[in-house]
Write an enzyme that holds these catalytic residues in place. Structure first.
Site, PDB file in Angstrom:
ATOM      1  N   CYS A 159       0.722  -0.744  -0.293  1.00 16.36           N
ATOM      2  CA  CYS A 159      -0.284  -0.051  -0.377  1.00 16.36           C
ATOM      3  C   CYS A 159       0.812   1.109  -0.166  1.00 16.36           C
ATOM      4  O   CYS A 159       1.880   0.918   0.623  1.00 16.36           O
ATOM      5  CB  CYS A 159      -1.017   0.516   1.532  1.00 16.36           C
ATOM      6  SG  CYS A 159      -1.599  -1.328   1.391  1.00 16.36           S
TER       7      CYS A 159
ATOM      8  N   ARG B  17       5.550   0.072  -6.084  1.00 12.67           N
ATOM      9  CA  ARG B  17       5.179  -0.824  -4.927  1.00 12.67           C
ATOM     10  C   ARG B  17       3.972  -2.343  -5.482  1.00 12.67           C
ATOM     11  O   ARG B  17       4.366  -2.732  -3.832  1.00 12.67           O
ATOM     12  CB  ARG B  17       5.306  -0.344  -4.010  1.00 12.67           C
ATOM     13  CG  ARG B  17       6.137   0.818  -3.896  1.00 12.67           C
ATOM     14  CD  ARG B  17       5.726   1.870  -2.697  1.00 12.67           C
ATOM     15  NE  ARG B  17       5.696   1.771  -1.317  1.00 12.67           N
ATOM     16  CZ  ARG B  17       5.659   1.258  -0.472  1.00 12.67           C
ATOM     17  NH1 ARG B  17       7.626   2.328  -0.096  1.00 12.67           N
ATOM     18  NH2 ARG B  17       5.827   1.050   0.851  1.00 12.67           N
TER      19      ARG B  17
ATOM     20  N   TRP C 191      -2.800  -2.723  -1.741  1.00 18.40           N
ATOM     21  CA  TRP C 191      -2.573  -3.790  -2.043  1.00 18.40           C
ATOM     22  C   TRP C 191      -3.674  -4.663  -0.945  1.00 18.40           C
ATOM     23  O   TRP C 191      -3.379  -4.917   0.713  1.00 18.40           O
ATOM     24  CB  TRP C 191      -0.957  -4.275  -1.499  1.00 18.40           C
ATOM     25  CG  TRP C 191      -0.778  -5.438  -1.987  1.00 18.40           C
ATOM     26  CD1 TRP C 191      -0.772  -6.163  -3.464  1.00 18.40           C
ATOM     27  CD2 TRP C 191       0.302  -6.279  -1.382  1.00 18.40           C
ATOM     28  NE1 TRP C 191       0.138  -7.215  -3.448  1.00 18.40           N
ATOM     29  CE2 TRP C 191       0.655  -7.662  -1.754  1.00 18.40           C
ATOM     30  CE3 TRP C 191       0.149  -7.204   0.176  1.00 18.40           C
ATOM     31  CZ2 TRP C 191       1.042  -8.819  -1.401  1.00 18.40           C
ATOM     32  CZ3 TRP C 191       0.550  -7.679   0.418  1.00 18.40           C
ATOM     33  CH2 TRP C 191       0.492  -8.893  -0.431  1.00 18.40           C
TER      34      TRP C 191
ATOM     35  N   ASN D  98      -1.989   2.179   5.711  1.00 16.40           N
ATOM     36  CA  ASN D  98      -0.866   1.296   5.828  1.00 16.40           C
ATOM     37  C   ASN D  98      -0.633   0.589   7.171  1.00 16.40           C
ATOM     38  O   ASN D  98      -0.564   1.143   8.240  1.00 16.40           O
ATOM     39  CB  ASN D  98       0.352   1.844   5.220  1.00 16.40           C
ATOM     40  CG  ASN D  98      -0.011   2.807   3.669  1.00 16.40           C
ATOM     41  OD1 ASN D  98      -0.879   2.254   3.536  1.00 16.40           O
ATOM     42  ND2 ASN D  98       1.195   2.669   3.039  1.00 16.40           N
ATOM     43  N   GLY D  99      -1.024  -0.954   6.504  1.00 17.76           N
ATOM     44  CA  GLY D  99       0.152  -1.927   7.513  1.00 17.76           C
ATOM     45  C   GLY D  99      -1.592  -2.520   8.220  1.00 17.76           C
ATOM     46  O   GLY D  99      -2.478  -2.505   7.429  1.00 17.76           O
TER      47      GLY D  99
ATOM     48  N   GLU E 158      17.968 -17.950  -6.591  1.00 16.14           N
ATOM     49  CA  GLU E 158      17.813 -16.641  -6.682  1.00 16.14           C
ATOM     50  C   GLU E 158      17.555 -16.828  -8.605  1.00 16.14           C
ATOM     51  O   GLU E 158      16.334 -15.740  -8.560  1.00 16.14           O
ATOM     52  CB  GLU E 158      18.962 -14.970  -6.566  1.00 16.14           C
ATOM     53  CG  GLU E 158      18.462 -13.920  -7.120  1.00 16.14           C
ATOM     54  CD  GLU E 158      17.343 -13.336  -6.634  1.00 16.14           C
ATOM     55  OE1 GLU E 158      16.422 -13.700  -5.570  1.00 16.14           O
ATOM     56  OE2 GLU E 158      17.340 -12.533  -7.008  1.00 16.14           O
TER      57      GLU E 158
ATOM     58  N   LYS F  40      13.858 -15.710  -9.373  1.00 15.91           N
ATOM     59  CA  LYS F  40      13.330 -14.374 -10.549  1.00 15.91           C
ATOM     60  C   LYS F  40      12.502 -15.243 -12.055  1.00 15.91           C
ATOM     61  O   LYS F  40      11.647 -13.956 -12.206  1.00 15.91           O
ATOM     62  CB  LYS F  40      14.745 -14.063 -11.288  1.00 15.91           C
ATOM     63  CG  LYS F  40      15.376 -12.997 -10.906  1.00 15.91           C
ATOM     64  CD  LYS F  40      14.810 -11.729 -10.359  1.00 15.91           C
ATOM     65  CE  LYS F  40      14.325 -12.466  -9.146  1.00 15.91           C
ATOM     66  NZ  LYS F  40      14.992 -10.984  -7.973  1.00 15.91           N
TER      67      LYS F  40
ATOM     68  N   GLU G 292       8.676 -15.212 -10.662  1.00 18.18           N
ATOM     69  CA  GLU G 292       7.775 -14.441 -10.011  1.00 18.18           C
ATOM     70  C   GLU G 292       7.423 -13.539 -11.231  1.00 18.18           C
ATOM     71  O   GLU G 292       6.419 -12.861 -11.298  1.00 18.18           O
ATOM     72  CB  GLU G 292       9.078 -13.161 -10.060  1.00 18.18           C
ATOM     73  CG  GLU G 292       9.686 -13.272  -8.522  1.00 18.18           C
ATOM     74  CD  GLU G 292      10.270 -12.179  -7.827  1.00 18.18           C
ATOM     75  OE1 GLU G 292      11.431 -11.784  -7.832  1.00 18.18           O
ATOM     76  OE2 GLU G 292      10.261 -11.756  -6.879  1.00 18.18           O
TER      77      GLU G 292
ATOM     78  N   HIS H   4      19.512 -37.518  -4.509  1.00 19.97           N
ATOM     79  CA  HIS H   4      18.258 -37.447  -3.639  1.00 19.97           C
ATOM     80  C   HIS H   4      16.928 -36.680  -2.875  1.00 19.97           C
ATOM     81  O   HIS H   4      16.586 -36.658  -1.875  1.00 19.97           O
ATOM     82  CB  HIS H   4      19.380 -36.469  -2.035  1.00 19.97           C
ATOM     83  CG  HIS H   4      20.704 -36.937  -1.985  1.00 19.97           C
ATOM     84  ND1 HIS H   4      21.071 -38.435  -1.495  1.00 19.97           N
ATOM     85  CD2 HIS H   4      22.189 -36.077  -1.820  1.00 19.97           C
ATOM     86  CE1 HIS H   4      21.955 -37.834  -1.077  1.00 19.97           C
ATOM     87  NE2 HIS H   4      22.528 -36.776  -1.561  1.00 19.97           N
TER      88      HIS H   4
ATOM     89  N   LYS I 174       6.322  -4.801  -3.998  1.00 17.39           N
ATOM     90  CA  LYS I 174       7.138  -4.270  -4.471  1.00 17.39           C
ATOM     91  C   LYS I 174       7.784  -4.162  -2.420  1.00 17.39           C
ATOM     92  O   LYS I 174       9.460  -4.446  -2.276  1.00 17.39           O
ATOM     93  CB  LYS I 174       7.618  -3.016  -4.765  1.00 17.39           C
ATOM     94  CG  LYS I 174       9.226  -2.883  -4.906  1.00 17.39           C
ATOM     95  CD  LYS I 174      10.092  -3.512  -5.505  1.00 17.39           C
ATOM     96  CE  LYS I 174      11.381  -3.250  -5.533  1.00 17.39           C
ATOM     97  NZ  LYS I 174      12.749  -3.762  -6.417  1.00 17.39           N
TER      98      LYS I 174
HETATM   99  C1  F6R Z   1      11.950 -10.674  -5.553  1.00 17.37           C
HETATM  100  C2  F6R Z   1      11.934  -9.669  -4.403  1.00 17.37           C
HETATM  101  C3  F6R Z   1      11.754  -9.973  -2.872  1.00 17.37           C
HETATM  102  C4  F6R Z   1      12.800  -8.950  -2.001  1.00 17.37           C
HETATM  103  C5  F6R Z   1      11.575  -9.161  -0.586  1.00 17.37           C
HETATM  104  C6  F6R Z   1      12.460  -8.796   0.097  1.00 17.37           C
HETATM  105  O1  F6R Z   1      12.275 -10.312  -6.529  1.00 17.37           O
HETATM  106  O2  F6R Z   1      11.917  -8.621  -4.686  1.00 17.37           O
HETATM  107  O3  F6R Z   1      11.903 -11.769  -3.074  1.00 17.37           O
HETATM  108  O4  F6R Z   1      13.602  -9.310  -2.004  1.00 17.37           O
HETATM  109  O5  F6R Z   1      10.344  -8.593  -0.166  1.00 17.37           O
HETATM  110  O6  F6R Z   1      12.515  -7.251   0.589  1.00 17.37           O
HETATM  111  P1  F6R Z   1      13.427  -5.928   0.835  1.00 17.37           P
HETATM  112  O7  F6R Z   1      15.197  -6.430   0.396  1.00 17.37           O
HETATM  113  O8  F6R Z   1      13.089  -5.346   0.343  1.00 17.37           O
HETATM  114  O9  F6R Z   1      13.618  -6.259   2.319  1.00 17.37           O
END
Ligand code: F6R
Length: 602
Positions: free
Chosen positions: A2, A27, A75, A99-100, A478, A482, A485, A501, A597
C-alpha cells in the site's frame, strides 16, 4: 504494498495525488482511490486495477482553491481487491487512508456494529474512520477524537484522516508503517516514502513510531506519548532522473543493464588500492563480536546466503542466516557477542524490521545493509551500509541483489582486514577481482540476443531446476525466484549435489535444468551432477566458461579468474533468461501478479 499520499494547500490536488500515487506504483497494488475536501465540496473516487482506471474516472474533475486531500494505492490484506475495499474509507463526513494492519480491528468493528454503525467494506481500515466519528459526535472536537481513536488501535499503521468537521486540517499518525511529511513554503505533503514528493517538497520530516498530530495553515503540530514534540526538518533531494525507463522496455530490463555502472558506485570510496574502507562503521564496531547472524527475506535472503560462504571463508567468523519470518517466532537464542545484520532493499519489510527490533531488545549490536536511506530499518539500526543501487522500480529485484552481495563481499574483506586475518596477497587478489566486477556485469548485445532466441524453447515443460554448488547454490535459488516471479512458471533452486537425493526422480526431457558450472569452483563435481541429469534425458541449459558437450543449450561466460566474477556474470544471464521467457509469455514484467515491491505486512 500500500502507498499513501496527502496534500494540504491551494494547488490542484487531484494531479498531486495521482502523480504521487504513480510514483508508488512500483510497490505493487490492486486498487487506488483519492478523497478531496474543498470547503464544503467533498469528492471521492476509487477504481480497481491500474491507476489509469482512476485517472479515467477523475478526468472531468479538477480541484481548485484551498483544500485537503488524501490518496492511496491498496494491496489487499483484509478483503478482496474491490472498489468498496479500496481506500479512502468514508464515514458519515470523514475519510481515512491507512497502511499496515490493525490487529484488533475485529473487536473494534464488533463494538461499533453493536452501537449501530454500518460498515461498507471488509477492511480493518474502515474501523478508524467510524471510531473517529463516534468520538467526534460526542465531543465535537476533531483532534481530541482523532487522538482518542489512535489510542484504541493495536498493530501497525500509518494513517491520514480528513473530515468536513475540520476542513482545513489533515490528521496523521504513524506506528510501525512508514510515513513522512514534506514541506514547501506553506504547502504540506504526506507520503509513505519520499518518491511522491521529490520535486514538490524541499524539506522533509520522517515520522517516528508513536508520533501523531495535525497539519493546518502550513504548520505541523506533533505529539508522541510524552505530549507535544519539537521536530527538525531535513533537506529533500530534487533528483528524479532515476525514475525514468531511459528507453528500455521495462524498469527491470533497465535495472539489469544498470548493474555494471551501479556496482562501481557501491564500491566507490570503499575500495582504496589494496585496502577496504567503511567510514560508516566506528573503529571499534566489531569489538567483542564473535558471530554474525544475518536476517532477511526473499532476494535479500539469497544475498545473505551467498555471504555466509564468504564470511566463514574469509573472516573465519561463524555466520548464521535466518529468514526473518521464521526467526521471529522460533524463540532464537541470542547472545551479545553476535552482530545482527539485516539486509533489505526497501528498508521497510515488516518481518525484517521486527526481527531487528527483537535482536535489539536482546541487546545485540545491529548493522543494516539497505538501499533506502532513512527507511525504518536504517533508522532502527546501530549502523548502516547503503547499497547505493538507486531507486529499484521493477518488482523483481535485480540490481538490489547485485549491490547487496557486493556490500557483503566488501564487508567480509573489511572485517578480515581489521582483524588481520587475511594476508596481503589474498586481499590484493580479492580487490583485484572486485575491480573487475563492473565488466562482468556488462550486458552485451550478443548475450541478450542469444537469450532472446533461446528463450522460446523454455516456455512449456513441467518445471525448472536451477542448480549450483557453494555460492552458486544461492545464485540458483535467486535465478529460480526471478523466473517464478515474472514468468509464473514453476522453478526451484537446488544444491547440485542434492539432486540425486530425490528431485532427480522428476528428470525427463520436459524438466529444464539450468546448470551453473563455474570453472573456479567445484567444476568437476557439478559436471558429474549435470551428467547424471543428462543421462535421465533432462533438458540442460549450461552456463559456464568451459564448453560442455552434453548441454542442449549453452551460454559461454567470459570471466573465469575468480568465483565472484563468475557469480556476477552468471547472475546477469539468469536475470535476462527470466526476462526473455516472461516477455514471450506476455506477462507484466515490472508489476507481476500478486506481488508487491515493499512488503510492509507480516
Ligand atoms: C524478489 C523480491 C523480494 C524481496 C523481499 C525482501 O524479487 O524483491 O523477494 O527481496 O520482499 O524485500 P526487501 O529487500 O525490501 O526487504
Amino acid at each position: 504494498m500500500c502507498g499513501i499520499v496527502g496534500y494540504i494547500g491551494t494547488k490542484e490536488k487531484k494531479e498531486i495525488l495521482l502523480d504521487g500515487l504513480q510514483e508508488l506504483e512500483y510497490r505493487g497494488y490492486d486498487s487506488a482511490g483519492i478523497a478531496i475536501i474543498e470547503g464544503v465540496k467533498l469528492n471521492n473516487f476509487k477504481a480497481i486495477g491500474k491507476l489509469k482506471n482512476l485517472r479515467e474516472k477523475t478526468k472531468n474533475y479538477t480541484s481548485d482553491g484551498f483544500g485537503i486531500s488524501i490518496g492511496h494505492t491498496r494491496w489487499a490484506t483484509h478483503g478482496k481487491p474491490t472498489e468498496l475495499n479500496a481506500h479512502p474509507h468514508l464515514g458519515a463526513y470523514s475519510y481515512v487512508v491507512h497502511n499496515g494492519i490493525i490487529e484488533n480491528y475485529q473487536l473494534l468493528k464488533d463494538e461499533l456494529k453493536s452501537e449501530g454503525v454500518g460498515f461498507l467494506s471488509q477492511t480493518d481500515t474502515e474501523t478508524i474512520v467510524h471510531l473517529f466519528e463516534k468520538y467526534h459526535n460526542k465531543s465535537n472536537k476533531a483532534f481530541e477524537a482523532f487522538e482518542k481513536t489512535i489510542t484504541k488501535l493495536e498493530g501497525a499503521y500509518a494513517t491520514l484522516l480528513i473530515t468536513e468537521a475540520a476542513a482545513d486540517t489533515i490528521f496523521f499518525a504513524k506506528n510501525g508503517s512508514p510515513m513522512l511529511i514534506g514541506f514547501d513554503k506553506n504547502e504540506v505533503y504526506f507520503a509513505s516514502s519520499d518518491t511522491p514528493i521529490i520535486g514538490k517538497a524541499t524539506e522533509v520530516y520522517y515520522l517516528e513510531d508513536g508520533e501523531y498530530g495535525y497539519a493546518k495553515e502550513g504548520k505541523i503540530t506533533l505529539f508522541n506519548s510524552d505530549g507535544k514534540k519539537k521536530f527538525t526538518k531535513q533537506a529533500l533531494t530534487a533528483n528524479k532522473a532515476l525514475a525514468q525507463k531511459d528507453g528500455y522496455r521495462f524498469f527491470m530490463e533497465k535495472e539489469i543493464y544498470e548493474q555494471s555502472r551501479i556496482i562501481s558506485e557501491t564500491m566507490m570510496g570503499r575500495i582504496l588500492d589494496d585496502t577496504i574502507a567503511l567510514d560508516e562503521l566506528d573503529a571499534n564496531f566489531f569489538d567483542g563480536i564473535s558471530a554474525l547472524k544475518i536476517c532477511a527475506c526473499g532476494t535479500s535472503y539469497h544475498s545473505a546466503l551467498t555471504s555466509a560462504y564468504l564470511f566463514e571463508r574469509i573472516t573465519k567468523i561463524r555466520c548464521d542466516i535466518e529468514i526473518a519470518s521464521e526467526f521471529r517466532y522460533k524463540e532464537p537464542l541470542l547472545t551479545d557477542d553476535t552482530l545482527f545484520i539485516t539486509i533489505s532493499q526497501s528498508g521497510e519489510t515488516a518481518d525484517t524490521l521486527e526481527a531487528l527490533k527483537m535482536a535489539k531488545r536482546a541487546g545485540l549490536r545491529s548493522l543494516s545493509i539497505c538501499n533506502v536511506d532513512n527507511s525504518s530499518i536504517v533508522r532502527e539500526s546501530d549502523a548502516t551500509i547503503l547499497t547505493r543501487a538507486g531507486i529499484e522500480k521493477g518488482v523483481a529485484s535485480t540490481k538490489a541483489f547485485a549491490t547487496q552481495t557486493m556490500v557483503l563481499w566488501i564487508l567480509a574483506l573489511y572485517i578480515a582486514q581489521e582483524r588481520k586475518s587475511i594476508s596481503k596477497e589474498i586481499l590484493h587478489k580479492e580487490v583485484d577481482a572486485m575491480i573487475h566486477t563492473p565488466k562482468a556485469l556488462i550486458v552485451t548485445d550478443t548475450l541478450h540476443e542469444k537469450l532472446h532466441r533461446l528463450s522460446k524453447r523454455y516456455l512449456h515443460g513441467h518445471g525448472f531446476f536451477f542448480i549450483g554448488r557453494d555460492i552458486f547454490f544461492p545464485l540458483a535459488l535467486e535465478g529460480a525466484l526471478k523466473l517464478k516471479e515474472i514468468s509464473y512458471l514453476h522453478a526451484e533452486g537446488y544444491p547440485a549435489g542434492e539432486m540425486k537425493h530425490g528431485p532427480i526422480a522428476l528428470a525427463d526431457s520436459e524438466l529444464f535444468t539450468i546448470a551453473l558450472m563455474p570453472k573456479t569452483m567445484h567444476y568437476e563435481k557439478i559436471k558429474s551432477n549435470v551428467e547424471e541429469l543428462s543421462a535421465r534425458d533432462a533438458t540442460i541449459l549450461a552456463i559456464s566458461p568451459l564448453p560442455f558437450d552434453l548441454a542442449d543449450d549453452f551460454i559461454q561466460t567470459k570471466y573465469d579468474s575468480h568465483p565472484m566474477l563468475e557469480f556476477f556474470e552468471m547472475m546477469v544471464v539468469t536475470q535476462l533468461l527470466a526476462l526473455e521467457i516472461s516477455v514471450r509469455l506476455g506477462n507484466d514484467i515490472d508489476m507481476p501478479r500478486n506481488l508487491a515491491k515493499s512488503v510492509t505486512v507480516e
